[in-house]
Enzyme design. Structure first.
Site, PDB file in Angstrom:
ATOM      1  CB  CYS A   2      -0.938   0.103   1.195  1.00  0.00           C
ATOM      2  SG  CYS A   2      -2.069  -1.258   1.375  1.00  0.00           S
ATOM      3  NE  ARG A  27       4.674   1.556  -0.456  1.00  0.00           N
ATOM      4  CZ  ARG A  27       5.798   1.293   0.162  1.00  0.00           C
ATOM      5  NH1 ARG A  27       6.940   1.633  -0.367  1.00  0.00           N
ATOM      6  NH2 ARG A  27       5.803   0.687   1.330  1.00  0.00           N
ATOM      7  CD1 TRP A  74      -0.887  -6.123  -3.525  1.00  0.00           C
ATOM      8  CD2 TRP A  74      -0.973  -6.832  -1.397  1.00  0.00           C
ATOM      9  NE1 TRP A  74      -0.667  -7.481  -3.522  1.00  0.00           N
ATOM     10  CE2 TRP A  74      -0.712  -7.942  -2.221  1.00  0.00           C
ATOM     11  CE3 TRP A  74      -1.075  -7.039  -0.031  1.00  0.00           C
ATOM     12  CZ2 TRP A  74      -0.544  -9.230  -1.735  1.00  0.00           C
ATOM     13  CZ3 TRP A  74      -0.915  -8.323   0.467  1.00  0.00           C
ATOM     14  CH2 TRP A  74      -0.647  -9.405  -0.385  1.00  0.00           C
ATOM     15  CG  ASN A  98       1.868   0.014   4.059  1.00  0.00           C
ATOM     16  OD1 ASN A  98       1.503  -1.147   3.878  1.00  0.00           O
ATOM     17  ND2 ASN A  98       3.117   0.408   3.886  1.00  0.00           N
ATOM     18  N   GLY A  99      -0.282  -1.772   6.229  1.00  0.00           N
ATOM     19  CA  GLY A  99       0.099  -2.724   7.279  1.00  0.00           C
ATOM     20  C   GLY A  99      -1.095  -3.544   7.714  1.00  0.00           C
ATOM     21  CD  GLU A 478      14.584 -14.184 -10.455  1.00  0.00           C
ATOM     22  OE1 GLU A 478      14.145 -14.679  -9.421  1.00  0.00           O
ATOM     23  OE2 GLU A 478      14.306 -13.036 -10.829  1.00  0.00           O
ATOM     24  CE  LYS A 482      11.241 -11.735 -12.351  1.00  0.00           C
ATOM     25  NZ  LYS A 482      12.134 -11.692 -11.230  1.00  0.00           N
ATOM     26  CD  GLU A 485       7.699 -11.878 -10.553  1.00  0.00           C
ATOM     27  OE1 GLU A 485       7.230 -11.339  -9.549  1.00  0.00           O
ATOM     28  OE2 GLU A 485       8.934 -11.997 -10.733  1.00  0.00           O
ATOM     29  CG  HIS A 501      14.063 -38.232  -7.044  1.00  0.00           C
ATOM     30  ND1 HIS A 501      14.261 -39.552  -6.711  1.00  0.00           N
ATOM     31  CD2 HIS A 501      15.268 -37.731  -7.414  1.00  0.00           C
ATOM     32  CE1 HIS A 501      15.556 -39.835  -6.862  1.00  0.00           C
ATOM     33  NE2 HIS A 501      16.188 -38.748  -7.287  1.00  0.00           N
ATOM     34  CE  LYS A 601      10.737  -3.242  -7.723  1.00  0.00           C
ATOM     35  NZ  LYS A 601      11.127  -4.548  -8.286  1.00  0.00           N
TER      36      LYS A 601
END
Ligand code: G6P
Length: 606
Positions: A2, A27, A74, A98-99, A478, A482, A485, A501, A601
């Site tokens: 946020c 954010r 968010w 925010n939180g 990674e 990418k 997301e 396995h 982010k």
């Protein structure tokens, strides 16, 4: 996450609030809202979705006022809709948050019993009523102090009051908050980035502090409500690096900036004259460090994973890695001779910060590898190694990843050398190779059109896999991260040797599988694993480095060859095609590349 903005000025604040909110969208972007004070009233507007929706849905001319707060959300408590969007207001108080307020259910019950009515499903609304209740019996500073003590959890807050119309209260515990100073106006913001176009004079609040922001003065208070003095920092103003320039997306720009990221890192850390690494003011003697613990989240955690391979290769240090959200709740055995390294682009990730805090409380040696040097993680570490890659705006991390692994590699080299575990001649050869890395990255970036043409196959598939061994395994993770997301395609990263396995069962005819097989010690083994997936119908994209020896395998669908260099540096080059693959795949799907769905982010909630 946020984003919060607050402005107290001698002129209308709406335009600056809107512009700042647009910058803060990295954010959170599932809803947005603004509250201003004018003519003795709180005026509130909010909308689901982006800040643009506010502009489309409301006649903003009507939103007057020289003081106001704004928010991009968010969602944590309550679905992302208009009612749950911030600000949350009663007739006399309006709050952006925010939180997470962990004791909101209990507080809500008490407030309801006192006659307060709730409109939303959020935890934030309790703050609105709690502060109103406390203002019945106390002056502002005392009421704020009391309210903050009643809240459990993490928060950054911006609060305006109908009856005290010349100020904004800001408060922080866990989540970041900054104050900015302008001509005849002052600001509150989640970070300096939101305030950048208005000021470069910033004060960061520390945990449990609050502030009262008026247009011509700002006062700071500690958790007991006692006035305190805080330093004003002057940040360099590099507005240009916050713009997309000619690029369609920040991510595209940030991928292309990677040669510069590495060049800058080299300039900062390498001593060209003596072919050495400079770790200025490293605060510990080398014998005091016997082991290393690397901690991070998301892409930063993948940096930790790669670094483990390098530290183990170049030093005899015992190396462990941890995901911050796991580390902070485990029964850790803290070791005085261990160096705890926290890796974070933003320097504000809640779990990484909490893990650092835990180590500080246990008096451990703490070091952070961060991009934002004014961040909470940097300010609270014993030692900071900045990655100097400039602002990274795209939600999916690219250049910060390369910056992080560069700094960690340089640290591994230096510690190996200082511990006499890496011979001087090899140490200096590796430094020499490093200097050529920007050049090799530039060449790898030219593989663009080939990767673009491959990307549609991934879009047509139900899922995909990314395989690698050794330091290519974290790169596989990674690459998969990418792709998922950005393109919302199911992607799994796996150590190639683990396929038998279980995951091999997922392979079916035509499934795209990326195999990372650079010519390192694992090459032959990885190629065998590749043949096993080809035999089961996979469409293999092999990413390797150039060599005179041809790859001995049939039925490879596509091959990408990056430049050849010292094997330590191959992870840098292998990363780039994977970033581009994810980018082009999302581009073809028409997705919002810089702001993928459900993500943000800066993750300032746990
Ligand atoms: C979010 C971002 C990722 C990032 C992670 C950790 O999930 O979207 O790109 O890797 O947070 O963030 P940090 O700022 O600590 O590196």
């Amino acid at each position: 996450m946020c984003g919060i903005i607050g402005i107290s000025s001698n002129k209308p604040v709406l335009t600056d609030i809107i512009n700042s909110l647009k910058k803060l969208e990295y954010r959170g972007y599932d809803s947005a809202g603004i509250a201003t004070l004018s003519d003795g009233e709180i005026n509130e507007i909010k909308s689901e979705g982006r800040v643009d929706n506010l502009e489309q849905n409301f006649d903003l001319k009507n939103l007057k006022g020289n003081i106001g707060i704004g928010h991009v959300r968010w969602a944590t408590h309550g679905i992302p809709n208009r009612i749950n969007a911030h600000p949350h207001s009663s007739h006399n108080v309006s709050v952006v948050h925010n939180g997470i307020i962990e004791n909101s259910t209990i507080l809500k019950k008490t407030l309801i019993s006192k006659g307060y009515k709730f409109k939303s499903q959020t935890d934030t609304e309790v703050i609105v009523h709690l502060i109103s209740e406390n203002l019945k019996t106390a002056e502002l500073e005392e009421a704020v102090t009391k309210t903050l003590k009643q809240l459990h959890g993490s928060f950054a807050l911006g609060i305006v009051f109908k009856d005290i119309p010349d100020l904004i209260v800001g408060a922080r515990r866990g989540s970041p908050l900054a104050v900015g100073y302008g001509p005849n106006e002052n600001y509150l913001g989640s970070d300096s980035y939101a305030l950048k176009s208005m000021t470069n004079k910033i004060t960061y609040l520390d945990d449990s502090e609050f502030c009262i922001v008026k247009k011509d003065e700002v006062n700071f208070f500690n958790e007991e409500g006692k006035k305190i003095n805080k330093k004003i920092l002057e940040l360099s103003s590099d507005e240009e690096s916050y713009q997309k320039g000619d690029f369609k997306h920040f991510m595209a720009k940030e991928i292309e900036e990677q040669p510069t990221t590495v060049k800058t890192g080299i300039k900062e850390y390498l001593d060209n004259v003596n072919n050495d690494v400079n770790l200025f003011n490293f605060p510990w003697k080398i014998d005091e460090i016997k082991s290393i613990k690397l901690i991070g989240c998301g892409t930063a955690y993948h940096s930790c994973l790669i670094a483990k391979y390098w530290f183990e290769e170049l030093t005899s240090l015992d190396v462990n890695i941890d995901i911050a959200s796991e580390f902070r709740y485990r029964n850790n055995r803290f070791k005085n001779d261990s160096l705890y390294i926290f890796v974070s682009q933003s320097g504000e990730t809640a779990d990484t910060y909490a893990a650092l805090d835990l180590c500080n409380k246990n008096k451990m040696k703490t070091c952070s590898v961060v991009n934002v040097i004014e961040s909470s993680i940097a300010r609270n570490s014993n030692y900071v190694l900045p990655i100097h890659c400039g602002p990274e705006i795209g939600v999916a991390s690219t250049k910060a990843f390369l910056g992080q692994i560069l700094v960690l590699y340089i640290l591994a080299l230096k510690l190996g050398f200082l511990k006499n575990e890496l011979e001087k001649i090899k140490y200096q050869e590796k430094i020499k190779d490093l200097k050529n890395l920007p050049n090799l990255i530039e060449k790898t970036l030219l593989l663009d059109s080939h990767i673009q043409s491959i990307s549609s196959t991934f879009n047509e598939a139900k899922g995909s896999m990314f395989l690698g061994r050794g330091s290519s395994y974290p790169i596989a993770l990674e690459g998969a991260l990418k792709l998922k997301e950005l393109s919302y395609i199911h992607a799994e990263g796996y150590p190639a040797g683990e396929m038998k396995h279980g995951p091999l069962a997922l392979i079916e005819e035509g499934m795209p599988v990326v195999v990372l097989a650079p010519r390192d010690n694992y090459y032959k083994k990885t190629i065998s694993n590749m043949q096993e997936v080809i035999a089961r119908g996979a469409k293999v994209l092999l990413i390797t480095n150039k060599s005179d020896d041809e790859v001995v395998s049939e039925n490879i669908w596509e091959t990408i060859e990056v430049e050849s260099t010292n094997k330590d540096l191959l992870p840098f080059l292998l990363t780039i095609p994977l970033q581009k693959l994810a980018y082009y795949s999302a581009l073809k799907k028409g997705y919002d590349i810089d702001k993928p769905r459900n993500l943000a982010k800066s993750v300032t909630v746990e």
